[in-house]
Write a protein that holds these residues in place. Sequence first.
Motif, PDB file in Angstrom:
ATOM      1  N   ALA A 177       0.827  -1.210   0.000  1.00 21.72           N
ATOM      2  CA  ALA A 177       0.000   0.000   0.000  1.00 21.72           C
ATOM      3  C   ALA A 177       0.862   1.262   0.000  1.00 21.72           C
ATOM      4  CB  ALA A 177      -0.938   0.005   1.202  1.00 21.72           C
ATOM      5  N   ILE A 178       1.903   1.268   0.800  1.00 27.72           N
ATOM      6  CA  ILE A 178       2.784   2.437   0.868  1.00 27.72           C
ATOM      7  C   ILE A 178       3.522   2.624  -0.460  1.00 27.72           C
ATOM      8  CG2 ILE A 178       4.882   3.344   1.963  1.00 27.72           C
ATOM      9  CD1 ILE A 178       3.749   2.252   4.616  1.00 27.72           C
ATOM     10  N   ALA A 179       3.865   1.538  -1.121  1.00 27.57           N
ATOM     11  CA  ALA A 179       4.540   1.639  -2.415  1.00 27.57           C
ATOM     12  C   ALA A 179       3.642   2.331  -3.438  1.00 27.57           C
ATOM     13  CB  ALA A 179       4.944   0.252  -2.909  1.00 27.57           C
ATOM     14  N   VAL A 180       2.346   2.060  -3.401  1.00 26.63           N
ATOM     15  CA  VAL A 180       1.413   2.657  -4.355  1.00 26.63           C
ATOM     16  C   VAL A 180       1.173   4.127  -4.051  1.00 26.63           C
ATOM     17  CG1 VAL A 180      -1.008   2.655  -5.104  1.00 26.63           C
ATOM     18  CG2 VAL A 180       0.233   0.525  -4.928  1.00 26.63           C
ATOM     19  N   MET A 181       1.127   4.483  -2.785  1.00 32.99           N
ATOM     20  CA  MET A 181       0.772   5.859  -2.471  1.00 32.99           C
ATOM     21  C   MET A 181       1.852   6.612  -1.715  1.00 32.99           C
ATOM     22  SD  MET A 181      -1.636   6.326   0.662  1.00 32.99           S
ATOM     23  CE  MET A 181      -0.974   7.925   0.587  1.00 32.99           C
ATOM     24  N   GLY A 182       3.075   6.135  -1.751  1.00 30.46           N
ATOM     25  CA  GLY A 182       4.169   6.772  -1.054  1.00 30.46           C
ATOM     26  C   GLY A 182       4.371   8.227  -1.446  1.00 30.46           C
ATOM     27  N   GLY A 183       4.961   8.982  -0.557  1.00 35.67           N
ATOM     28  CA  GLY A 183       5.213  10.394  -0.806  1.00 35.67           C
ATOM     29  C   GLY A 183       4.190  11.278  -0.106  1.00 35.67           C
ATOM     30  N   ARG A 238     -14.833  14.789  -9.084  1.00 39.43           N
ATOM     31  CA  ARG A 238     -13.956  15.218 -10.177  1.00 39.43           C
ATOM     32  C   ARG A 238     -13.458  16.639  -9.957  1.00 39.43           C
ATOM     33  NH1 ARG A 238     -14.986  12.508 -15.194  1.00 39.43           N
ATOM     34  NH2 ARG A 238     -16.545  10.917 -14.851  1.00 39.43           N
ATOM     35  N   LEU A 239     -12.205  16.850 -10.325  1.00 36.30           N
ATOM     36  CA  LEU A 239     -11.622  18.191 -10.261  1.00 36.30           C
ATOM     37  C   LEU A 239     -10.764  18.433 -11.487  1.00 36.30           C
ATOM     38  CD1 LEU A 239     -10.434  18.384  -6.537  1.00 36.30           C
ATOM     39  CD2 LEU A 239     -12.375  19.587  -7.545  1.00 36.30           C
ATOM     40  N   ARG A 240     -10.783  19.663 -11.951  1.00 33.27           N
ATOM     41  CA  ARG A 240      -9.854  20.077 -12.995  1.00 33.27           C
ATOM     42  C   ARG A 240      -8.509  20.340 -12.341  1.00 33.27           C
ATOM     43  NH1 ARG A 240     -12.703  24.279 -16.969  1.00 33.27           N
ATOM     44  NH2 ARG A 240     -10.722  23.956 -18.012  1.00 33.27           N
ATOM     45  N   PHE A 241      -7.456  20.415 -13.153  1.00 34.36           N
ATOM     46  CA  PHE A 241      -6.093  20.582 -12.643  1.00 34.36           C
ATOM     47  C   PHE A 241      -5.984  21.801 -11.725  1.00 34.36           C
ATOM     48  CE2 PHE A 241      -1.737  22.066 -12.752  1.00 34.36           C
ATOM     49  CZ  PHE A 241      -1.016  20.898 -12.564  1.00 34.36           C
ATOM     50  N   LEU A 278      -4.425  22.110  -2.691  1.00 32.43           N
ATOM     51  CA  LEU A 278      -3.149  21.601  -2.182  1.00 32.43           C
ATOM     52  C   LEU A 278      -2.123  22.726  -2.062  1.00 32.43           C
ATOM     53  CD1 LEU A 278      -3.046  18.469  -4.487  1.00 32.43           C
ATOM     54  CD2 LEU A 278      -3.633  18.492  -2.062  1.00 32.43           C
ATOM     55  N   PRO A 279      -2.253  23.584  -1.057  1.00 35.28           N
ATOM     56  CA  PRO A 279      -1.292  24.675  -0.916  1.00 35.28           C
ATOM     57  C   PRO A 279       0.140  24.145  -0.790  1.00 35.28           C
ATOM     58  CG  PRO A 279      -3.060  24.866   0.710  1.00 35.28           C
ATOM     59  CD  PRO A 279      -3.228  23.553   0.011  1.00 35.28           C
ATOM     60  N   GLY A 280       1.027  24.749  -1.543  1.00 39.25           N
ATOM     61  CA  GLY A 280       2.440  24.384  -1.451  1.00 39.25           C
ATOM     62  C   GLY A 280       2.923  23.447  -2.545  1.00 39.25           C
ATOM     63  N   GLU A 312       3.128  23.159  -9.831  1.00 36.04           N
ATOM     64  CA  GLU A 312       2.447  22.565 -10.985  1.00 36.04           C
ATOM     65  C   GLU A 312       3.189  21.321 -11.461  1.00 36.04           C
ATOM     66  OE1 GLU A 312       1.265  24.957 -14.319  1.00 36.04           O
ATOM     67  OE2 GLU A 312       0.721  26.628 -13.006  1.00 36.04           O
ATOM     68  N   ARG A 313       4.510  21.417 -11.489  1.00 34.33           N
ATOM     69  CA  ARG A 313       5.327  20.286 -11.946  1.00 34.33           C
ATOM     70  C   ARG A 313       5.122  19.066 -11.057  1.00 34.33           C
ATOM     71  NH1 ARG A 313      10.056  17.594 -11.574  1.00 34.33           N
ATOM     72  NH2 ARG A 313      11.310  17.263 -13.412  1.00 34.33           N
ATOM     73  N   MET A 314       5.159  19.266  -9.737  1.00 33.99           N
ATOM     74  CA  MET A 314       5.000  18.147  -8.806  1.00 33.99           C
ATOM     75  C   MET A 314       3.606  17.539  -8.918  1.00 33.99           C
ATOM     76  SD  MET A 314       6.167  16.029  -6.666  1.00 33.99           S
ATOM     77  CE  MET A 314       7.779  16.670  -6.304  1.00 33.99           C
ATOM     78  N   LEU A 315       2.582  18.386  -9.037  1.00 39.00           N
ATOM     79  CA  LEU A 315       1.227  17.875  -9.182  1.00 39.00           C
ATOM     80  C   LEU A 315       1.098  17.056 -10.465  1.00 39.00           C
ATOM     81  CD1 LEU A 315      -1.662  17.595  -8.249  1.00 39.00           C
ATOM     82  CD2 LEU A 315      -2.147  19.853  -9.234  1.00 39.00           C
ATOM     83  N   THR A 316       1.670  17.546 -11.545  1.00 38.95           N
ATOM     84  CA  THR A 316       1.646  16.823 -12.813  1.00 38.95           C
ATOM     85  C   THR A 316       2.324  15.464 -12.673  1.00 38.95           C
ATOM     86  OG1 THR A 316       1.616  18.873 -14.087  1.00 38.95           O
ATOM     87  CG2 THR A 316       2.373  16.895 -15.238  1.00 38.95           C
ATOM     88  N   LEU A 317       3.504  15.434 -12.049  1.00 41.28           N
ATOM     89  CA  LEU A 317       4.235  14.178 -11.866  1.00 41.28           C
ATOM     90  C   LEU A 317       3.446  13.192 -11.015  1.00 41.28           C
ATOM     91  CD1 LEU A 317       7.870  15.500 -11.258  1.00 41.28           C
ATOM     92  CD2 LEU A 317       7.032  14.283 -13.270  1.00 41.28           C
ATOM     93  N   GLN A 318       2.881  13.681  -9.916  1.00 38.35           N
ATOM     94  CA  GLN A 318       2.131  12.813  -9.017  1.00 38.35           C
ATOM     95  C   GLN A 318       0.880  12.258  -9.703  1.00 38.35           C
ATOM     96  OE1 GLN A 318       3.221  12.095  -5.481  1.00 38.35           O
ATOM     97  NE2 GLN A 318       4.917  12.651  -6.819  1.00 38.35           N
ATOM     98  N   LEU A 319       0.175  13.110 -10.444  1.00 39.04           N
ATOM     99  CA  LEU A 319      -1.016  12.653 -11.154  1.00 39.04           C
ATOM    100  C   LEU A 319      -0.666  11.606 -12.206  1.00 39.04           C
ATOM    101  CD1 LEU A 319      -2.947  16.013 -11.509  1.00 39.04           C
ATOM    102  CD2 LEU A 319      -3.727  13.993 -10.239  1.00 39.04           C
ATOM    103  N   ARG A 320       0.447  11.796 -12.905  1.00 37.58           N
ATOM    104  CA  ARG A 320       0.874  10.811 -13.908  1.00 37.58           C
ATOM    105  C   ARG A 320       1.176   9.464 -13.256  1.00 37.58           C
ATOM    106  NH1 ARG A 320       4.925  14.600 -17.424  1.00 37.58           N
ATOM    107  NH2 ARG A 320       3.302  15.734 -18.560  1.00 37.58           N
ATOM    108  N   GLU A 321       1.882   9.501 -12.119  1.00 38.63           N
ATOM    109  CA  GLU A 321       2.197   8.260 -11.408  1.00 38.63           C
ATOM    110  C   GLU A 321       0.923   7.584 -10.914  1.00 38.63           C
ATOM    111  OE1 GLU A 321       5.028   8.832  -8.256  1.00 38.63           O
ATOM    112  OE2 GLU A 321       6.509   9.732  -9.606  1.00 38.63           O
ATOM    113  N   MET A 322      -0.004   8.377 -10.404  1.00 37.13           N
ATOM    114  CA  MET A 322      -1.253   7.825  -9.885  1.00 37.13           C
ATOM    115  C   MET A 322      -2.128   7.266 -11.008  1.00 37.13           C
ATOM    116  SD  MET A 322      -2.001  10.636  -6.930  1.00 37.13           S
ATOM    117  CE  MET A 322      -3.366   9.795  -6.130  1.00 37.13           C
TER     118      MET A 322
END
Length: 109
Positions: free
Chosen positions: A13-19, A33-36, A43-45, A48-58
Motif C-alpha cells: 500500500a505504501i509503495a502505491v501511495m508513497g510520498g 472530479r476536479l480540474r487541474f 493543495l497549498p504548497g 504545478e510540476r510536482m502535481l503533474t508528476l504525481q497525477l501521472r504516477e497515480m
Amino acid sequence: MKERTYICGLDAAIAVMGGKWKGLILFSLGEGRLRFGELRRTLPGISERMLTLQLREMEKSGLVHREVHYQVPPKVEYSLTEFGHSLNTAMAPLGEWGEEHMERIEAIP
C-alpha cells in the motif's frame, strides 16, 4: 512460483501511495472530479510540476482517471478509479488518527 515483491500488505500500500502528495491528492479527489487548477488550489504548497508528476504516477498505477474533453480551450478532469476509492477508504482511519494526535505529532522535534 513467483517471489513476492512486498513483505506485507502495508508495504504494498505504501509503495502505491508513497510520498507526501499522493495521500492529499486522494483526499481531494474523494469529493469528486476536479480540474487541474481546482485540484492545485486544494493543495497549498504543491508546484504545478510536482502535481503533474504525481497525477501521472497515480494514473499509471490505476488510482486516478484522467478524462480529456476536446473543446476550446481543452478541459481535463481528474477523478478516482474504484481502486483509488478503495485506497482512500482504507486511508480514512489513518487520517482520523492523525487529526486526533496532530498536536502531539507537531510537538515532535
